[in-house]
Design an enzyme around this catalytic site. Structure first.
Site, mmCIF file in Angstrom:
data_model
loop_
_atom_site.group_PDB
_atom_site.id
_atom_site.type_symbol
_atom_site.label_atom_id
_atom_site.label_comp_id
_atom_site.label_asym_id
_atom_site.label_seq_id
_atom_site.Cartn_x
_atom_site.Cartn_y
_atom_site.Cartn_z
ATOM 1 N N GLY A 202 115.469 -11.908 -33.125
ATOM 2 C CA GLY A 202 113.895 -11.876 -33.217
ATOM 3 C C GLY A 202 113.599 -10.300 -32.942
ATOM 4 O O GLY A 202 112.796 -9.738 -33.732
ATOM 5 N N CYS A 203 114.043 -9.806 -32.104
ATOM 6 C CA CYS A 203 113.546 -8.470 -31.383
ATOM 7 C C CYS A 203 114.220 -7.473 -32.579
ATOM 8 O O CYS A 203 113.505 -6.669 -32.892
ATOM 9 C CB CYS A 203 114.398 -7.929 -30.161
ATOM 10 N N THR A 204 115.350 -7.762 -33.232
ATOM 11 C CA THR A 204 115.739 -6.916 -34.405
ATOM 12 C C THR A 204 115.154 -7.075 -35.590
ATOM 13 O O THR A 204 114.396 -6.053 -36.156
ATOM 14 C CB THR A 204 117.386 -7.454 -34.372
#
Length: 162
Positions: free
Chosen positions: A53-55
């Protein structure tokens, strides 16, 4: 600044003072709110480098950097990850903007983003995915809380375009 100050989204608050290290391209830099003054900027908090998700969120901001630059807005990612972790993330994903390291969660807490979370019935403290749009006077103009990655960057862009 207390956490409750940042819940008043209709009444802009001053961005908290801070002095932290950040990773940018292939080096470590010092960054504080003083360097950010006199420019519009966006800070997004995220839980962990190199996670799906962060990527995805970071890549969405990266892919739309031209839009933000054209609107005079600098972008900064913020997590509790180390500079070493940030540098790996930047190198792997070719991130074109600084990632601020806040290992003690000083700024993260001041922004009200260090919260109780729950997964599979187990509670723990973690970073709430949030985005702050800040003007040249260090006033927070808009806050997005508990962000879902899908469509978030396009929602931020739509808000800036209005």
């Amino acid at each position: 600044m207390t956490k409750s100050d940042y819940n008043k989204e209709t009444d802009p608050q001053k961005f908290p003072s801070f002095n932290l290290m950040a990773a940018h391209t292939d080096k470590e830099i010092s960054i504080s709110e003083k360097e950010l003054k006199a420019q519009k900027f966006l800070v997004y908090t995220y839980p962990k480098d190199l996670t799906s998700g962060c990527t995805k969120e970071t890549n969405e901001f990266s892919s739309n950097l031209d839009f933000f630059t054209a609107n005079g807005i600098a972008i900064y990612g913020l997590s509790k990850d180390s500079i070493k972790s940030h540098l790996k993330f930047i190198d792997k994903e070719k991130i074109p903007f600084p990632l601020i390291s806040d290992p003690d969660c000083t700024l993260i807490k001041a922004l009200g983003c260090w919260v109780k979370k729950s997964m599979y019935g187990k509670e723990y403290m973690g970073i709430s995915r949030s985005t702050f749009l800040v003007n040249q006077s260090l006033q927070v103009n808009k806050i997005w809380r508990n962000v879902k990655v899908k469509d978030h960057v396009s929602n931020v862009m739509a808000e800036i375009s209005t």
